[in-house]
Design a protein around this motif. Structure first.
Motif, PDB file in Angstrom:
ATOM      1  N   ALA A  13       0.750  -1.428   0.114  1.00 34.91           N
ATOM      2  CA  ALA A  13      -0.013   0.027   0.070  1.00 34.91           C
ATOM      3  C   ALA A  13       0.883   1.199   0.069  1.00 34.91           C
ATOM      4  O   ALA A  13       2.011   1.286   0.071  1.00 34.91           O
ATOM      5  N   GLY A  14       0.319   2.487  -0.212  1.00 31.10           N
ATOM      6  CA  GLY A  14       0.882   3.586   0.151  1.00 31.10           C
ATOM      7  C   GLY A  14       2.290   3.898  -0.512  1.00 31.10           C
ATOM      8  O   GLY A  14       2.214   3.618  -1.856  1.00 31.10           O
ATOM      9  N   ILE A  15       3.120   4.512  -0.100  1.00 28.11           N
ATOM     10  CA  ILE A  15       4.510   4.761  -0.760  1.00 28.11           C
ATOM     11  C   ILE A  15       5.167   3.653  -1.096  1.00 28.11           C
ATOM     12  O   ILE A  15       5.617   3.586  -2.425  1.00 28.11           O
ATOM     13  N   GLY A  16       5.170   2.406  -0.479  1.00 31.26           N
ATOM     14  CA  GLY A  16       5.955   1.261  -0.881  1.00 31.26           C
ATOM     15  C   GLY A  16       5.145   0.745  -2.003  1.00 31.26           C
ATOM     16  O   GLY A  16       6.190   0.441  -3.211  1.00 31.26           O
ATOM     17  N   TRP A  33       7.322  -7.284   0.352  1.00 31.58           N
ATOM     18  CA  TRP A  33       6.887  -7.705   1.732  1.00 31.58           C
ATOM     19  C   TRP A  33       6.091  -6.776   2.295  1.00 31.58           C
ATOM     20  O   TRP A  33       6.038  -5.719   2.305  1.00 31.58           O
ATOM     21  N   ASP A  34       5.140  -7.387   2.997  1.00 31.53           N
ATOM     22  CA  ASP A  34       4.134  -6.745   3.687  1.00 31.53           C
ATOM     23  C   ASP A  34       3.465  -7.734   4.470  1.00 31.53           C
ATOM     24  O   ASP A  34       3.564  -8.942   4.659  1.00 31.53           O
ATOM     25  N   VAL A  35       2.840  -7.195   5.528  1.00 29.82           N
ATOM     26  CA  VAL A  35       1.969  -8.174   6.789  1.00 29.82           C
ATOM     27  C   VAL A  35       0.418  -8.260   6.115  1.00 29.82           C
ATOM     28  O   VAL A  35      -0.363  -9.305   6.530  1.00 29.82           O
ATOM     29  N   ASP A  57       6.313 -10.002   8.383  1.00 31.05           N
ATOM     30  CA  ASP A  57       6.105  -9.176   9.249  1.00 31.05           C
ATOM     31  C   ASP A  57       7.430  -8.766   9.652  1.00 31.05           C
ATOM     32  O   ASP A  57       8.487  -9.651  10.165  1.00 31.05           O
ATOM     33  N   ILE A  58       7.886  -7.583   9.489  1.00 34.00           N
ATOM     34  CA  ILE A  58       9.281  -7.173   9.848  1.00 34.00           C
ATOM     35  C   ILE A  58       9.639  -6.851  11.351  1.00 34.00           C
ATOM     36  O   ILE A  58      10.750  -6.669  11.658  1.00 34.00           O
ATOM     37  N   ALA A  59       8.650  -7.249  12.050  1.00 30.18           N
ATOM     38  CA  ALA A  59       8.677  -7.222  13.403  1.00 30.18           C
ATOM     39  C   ALA A  59       9.031  -8.584  14.111  1.00 30.18           C
ATOM     40  O   ALA A  59       9.585  -8.915  15.081  1.00 30.18           O
ATOM     41  N   ASN A  79      13.955   0.020   2.942  1.00 30.67           N
ATOM     42  CA  ASN A  79      13.169   0.202   4.137  1.00 30.67           C
ATOM     43  C   ASN A  79      11.954   0.893   4.260  1.00 30.67           C
ATOM     44  O   ASN A  79      12.230   2.051   4.906  1.00 30.67           O
ATOM     45  N   ASN A  80      11.079   0.529   3.792  1.00 27.66           N
ATOM     46  CA  ASN A  80       9.839   1.471   3.792  1.00 27.66           C
ATOM     47  C   ASN A  80       8.578   1.175   4.844  1.00 27.66           C
ATOM     48  O   ASN A  80       8.065   2.016   5.149  1.00 27.66           O
ATOM     49  N   ALA A  81       8.285  -0.118   5.177  1.00 26.90           N
ATOM     50  CA  ALA A  81       7.485  -0.361   6.296  1.00 26.90           C
ATOM     51  C   ALA A  81       7.604   0.429   7.548  1.00 26.90           C
ATOM     52  O   ALA A  81       8.789   0.382   7.886  1.00 26.90           O
ATOM     53  N   GLY A  82       6.674   0.799   8.076  1.00 32.08           N
ATOM     54  CA  GLY A  82       6.613   1.806   9.371  1.00 32.08           C
ATOM     55  C   GLY A  82       5.110   1.950   9.548  1.00 32.08           C
ATOM     56  O   GLY A  82       4.420   1.851   8.937  1.00 32.08           O
ATOM     57  N   ILE A  83       5.069   2.128  10.874  1.00 29.96           N
ATOM     58  CA  ILE A  83       3.841   2.494  11.566  1.00 29.96           C
ATOM     59  C   ILE A  83       3.838   4.021  12.185  1.00 29.96           C
ATOM     60  O   ILE A  83       4.896   4.227  12.739  1.00 29.96           O
ATOM     61  N   ASN A 130      16.192   4.188   3.115  1.00 29.08           N
ATOM     62  CA  ASN A 130      15.357   4.040   4.379  1.00 29.08           C
ATOM     63  C   ASN A 130      14.417   5.158   4.351  1.00 29.08           C
ATOM     64  O   ASN A 130      14.443   6.366   4.155  1.00 29.08           O
ATOM     65  N   MET A 131      13.079   4.687   4.506  1.00 24.65           N
ATOM     66  CA  MET A 131      11.893   5.761   4.563  1.00 24.65           C
ATOM     67  C   MET A 131      11.847   6.294   5.908  1.00 24.65           C
ATOM     68  O   MET A 131      11.181   5.967   6.858  1.00 24.65           O
ATOM     69  N   ALA A 132      12.475   7.494   6.187  1.00 23.63           N
ATOM     70  CA  ALA A 132      12.478   8.384   7.278  1.00 23.63           C
ATOM     71  C   ALA A 132      11.291   9.137   7.285  1.00 23.63           C
ATOM     72  O   ALA A 132      10.266   8.678   6.906  1.00 23.63           O
ATOM     73  N   SER A 133      11.459  10.483   7.782  1.00 24.00           N
ATOM     74  CA  SER A 133      10.468  11.385   7.629  1.00 24.00           C
ATOM     75  C   SER A 133      10.985  12.881   8.238  1.00 24.00           C
ATOM     76  O   SER A 133      11.885  12.740   9.143  1.00 24.00           O
ATOM     77  N   ILE A 134      10.396  14.009   7.981  1.00 20.91           N
ATOM     78  CA  ILE A 134      10.852  15.155   8.479  1.00 20.91           C
ATOM     79  C   ILE A 134      10.447  15.059   9.994  1.00 20.91           C
ATOM     80  O   ILE A 134      11.106  15.841  10.714  1.00 20.91           O
TER      81      ILE A 134
HETATM   82  N1  LIG Z   1       2.320   9.000   4.633  1.00 21.02           N
HETATM   83  C1  LIG Z   1       3.021   9.837   5.199  1.00 21.02           C
HETATM   84  O1  LIG Z   1       2.582  11.290   5.660  1.00 21.02           O
HETATM   85  C2  LIG Z   1       4.593   9.725   5.526  1.00 21.02           C
HETATM   86  C3  LIG Z   1       5.404  10.793   5.988  1.00 21.02           C
HETATM   87  C4  LIG Z   1       6.612  10.403   6.142  1.00 21.02           C
HETATM   88  C5  LIG Z   1       7.066   9.273   6.172  1.00 21.02           C
HETATM   89  N2  LIG Z   1       6.380   8.274   5.882  1.00 21.02           N
HETATM   90  C6  LIG Z   1       7.008   6.766   5.925  1.00 21.02           C
HETATM   91  O2  LIG Z   1       6.537   6.140   4.670  1.00 21.02           O
HETATM   92  C7  LIG Z   1       6.576   4.720   5.047  1.00 21.02           C
HETATM   93  C8  LIG Z   1       5.272   4.103   4.244  1.00 21.02           C
HETATM   94  O3  LIG Z   1       4.163   4.901   4.829  1.00 21.02           O
HETATM   95  P1  LIG Z   1       2.744   5.174   3.872  1.00 21.02           P
HETATM   96  O4  LIG Z   1       2.152   6.265   4.390  1.00 21.02           O
HETATM   97  O5  LIG Z   1       2.920   4.553   2.712  1.00 21.02           O
HETATM   98  O6  LIG Z   1       1.801   3.910   4.778  1.00 21.02           O
HETATM   99  P2  LIG Z   1       0.631   3.167   4.833  1.00 21.02           P
HETATM  100  O7  LIG Z   1       0.240   2.803   6.061  1.00 21.02           O
HETATM  101  O8  LIG Z   1      -0.080   3.554   3.691  1.00 21.02           O
HETATM  102  O9  LIG Z   1       1.545   1.654   4.258  1.00 21.02           O
HETATM  103  C9  LIG Z   1       2.443   1.131   4.949  1.00 21.02           C
HETATM  104  C10 LIG Z   1       2.469  -0.365   4.672  1.00 21.02           C
HETATM  105  O10 LIG Z   1       3.449  -0.980   5.512  1.00 21.02           O
HETATM  106  C11 LIG Z   1       2.726  -2.407   6.013  1.00 21.02           C
HETATM  107  N3  LIG Z   1       3.227  -2.709   7.345  1.00 21.02           N
HETATM  108  C12 LIG Z   1       2.960  -2.059   8.404  1.00 21.02           C
HETATM  109  N4  LIG Z   1       3.607  -2.762   9.194  1.00 21.02           N
HETATM  110  C13 LIG Z   1       4.468  -3.765   8.957  1.00 21.02           C
HETATM  111  C14 LIG Z   1       5.317  -4.744   9.312  1.00 21.02           C
HETATM  112  N5  LIG Z   1       5.526  -4.941  10.781  1.00 21.02           N
HETATM  113  N6  LIG Z   1       6.031  -5.573   8.430  1.00 21.02           N
HETATM  114  C15 LIG Z   1       5.630  -5.655   7.110  1.00 21.02           C
HETATM  115  N7  LIG Z   1       4.759  -4.604   6.626  1.00 21.02           N
HETATM  116  C16 LIG Z   1       4.104  -3.713   7.398  1.00 21.02           C
HETATM  117  C17 LIG Z   1       1.444  -2.259   6.024  1.00 21.02           C
HETATM  118  O11 LIG Z   1       0.465  -3.182   5.962  1.00 21.02           O
HETATM  119  C18 LIG Z   1       1.370  -1.149   4.797  1.00 21.02           C
HETATM  120  O12 LIG Z   1       0.752  -1.823   3.603  1.00 21.02           O
HETATM  121  C19 LIG Z   1       6.291   4.607   6.538  1.00 21.02           C
HETATM  122  O13 LIG Z   1       7.692   4.313   7.044  1.00 21.02           O
HETATM  123  C20 LIG Z   1       6.254   5.848   6.941  1.00 21.02           C
HETATM  124  O14 LIG Z   1       6.593   6.104   8.387  1.00 21.02           O
HETATM  125  C21 LIG Z   1       4.933   8.342   5.486  1.00 21.02           C
END
Ligand SMILES: NC(=O)c1ccc[n+]([C@@H]2O[C@H](COP(=O)([O-])OP(=O)(O)OC[C@H]3O[C@@H](n4cnc5c(N)ncnc54)[C@H](O)[C@@H]3O)[C@@H](O)[C@H]2O)c1
Length: 234
Positions: A13-16, A33-35, A57-59, A79-83, A130-134
């Motif tokens: 989903a999302g950025i990945g 890879w995703d959960v 699950d990267i945890a 390294n994009n996955a994050g919560i 690595n997907m960090a953030s501001i």
């Molecule tokens: N959206 C933003 O505004 C924003 C801003 C700065 C940084 N980021 C970073 O960008 C990255 C992607 O964010 P996004 O907005 O696309 O988020 P999102 O929630 O849309 O997508 C994240 C994906 O990671 C997966 N994921 C979550 N936990 C996981 C795990 N333990 N193992 C494997 N996969 C897992 C989810 O299932 C999901 O598909 C993250 O690291 C986030 O911190 C996002």
């Protein structure tokens, strides 16, 4: 040389997912890879023969160690996955919640990097993003201190990895601002905060993906850097 083969975590989903899409259009192979199994399957189906997917699950250290990285050996890693975690006041912080977030946002990328280094194809110049953030620089939105801390850690890790893995691998970080994905749904600082963004709007996952593609494939003399994709916001 192998065809670039990019392992992307959180790729369903999302950025990945946007990064995977962009790289496949560029002719690279992607290991997703995703959960989230259903979303992962759908993404893989949409991307076609250049994509393979695995629920990881990267945890979970064992899940990372037993994932298939030999059918296609990765040359690059995102390294994009994050919560984001729940919004919490300082008085409501809970250790288990903080540790869970750090496990996914910091320990996970370290363990995935270790597995990638063990498996990667050595005949192709590689790179890591690595997907960090501001939030890793400015501390993040109020109530999300653990998230800001985790992204600050990822920025420090980027510098350590760029030093330790050179000259074989380049390592850079992306620092997105507010990007319209599921992560922003319900989080503070969406459209309501657009006036705080010099460019006047949130960004898209595709806009971050363009920067990821550049760092991975088109920036042979760039390493140890942080590239903000934040509409001018810091
Ligand atoms: N959206 C933003 O505004 C924003 C801003 C700065 C940084 N980021 C970073 O960008 C990255 C992607 O964010 P996004 O907005 O696309 O988020 P999102 O929630 O849309 O997508 C994240 C994906 O990671 C997966 N994921 C979550 N936990 C996981 C795990 N333990 N193992 C494997 N996969 C897992 C989810 O299932 C999901 O598909 C993250 O690291 C986030 O911190 C996002």
């Amino acid at each position: 040389m192998s065809r670039p083969t990019v392992l992307i975590t959180g790729a369903a989903a999302g950025i990945g997912r946007a990064i995977a899409n962009r790289l496949v259009q560029r002719g690279a192979r992607v290991l997703l890879w995703d959960v989230s199994a259903p979303a992962l399957e759908q993404t893989r189906d949409e991307l076609g023969d250049l994509a393979r997917a695995e629920v990881v699950d990267i945890a979970d250290e064992n899940a990372i160690a037993s994932a298939d990285m030999t059918t296609w050996r990765p040359t690059h890693l995102v390294n994009n996955a994050g919560i984001l975690g729940q919004k919490r006041s300082w008085l409501d912080l809970e250790a288990a919640e903080i540790e869970r977030l750090l496990r996914i946002n910091v320990t996970g990328p370290m363990l995935v990097t270790k597995a990638f280094l063990n498996a990667r194809a050595l005949d192709t110049p590689g790179a890591i993003v690595n997907m960090a953030s501001i939030a890793g620089e400015n501390g993040g939105a109020p109530g999300f201190a653990a998230y800001g801390a985790s992204k600050g850690a990822l920025l420090a890790l980027t510098r350590a990895m760029a030093r330790d893995l050179a000259p074989d691998l380049r390592v850079n970080a992306l620092a997105p601002g507010i990007i319209q994905t599921a992560m922003q749904t319900g989080a503070p600082g969406g459209a309501a905060n657009a006036e705080a963004i010099p460019l006047g709007r949130a960004g898209s996952a595709e806009e971050v993906a363009g920067a990821a593609e550049w760092l991975l494939l088109d920036a042979p003399y760039t390493s140890g850097e942080v590239l903000r994709v934040a509409g001018g916001r810091r």
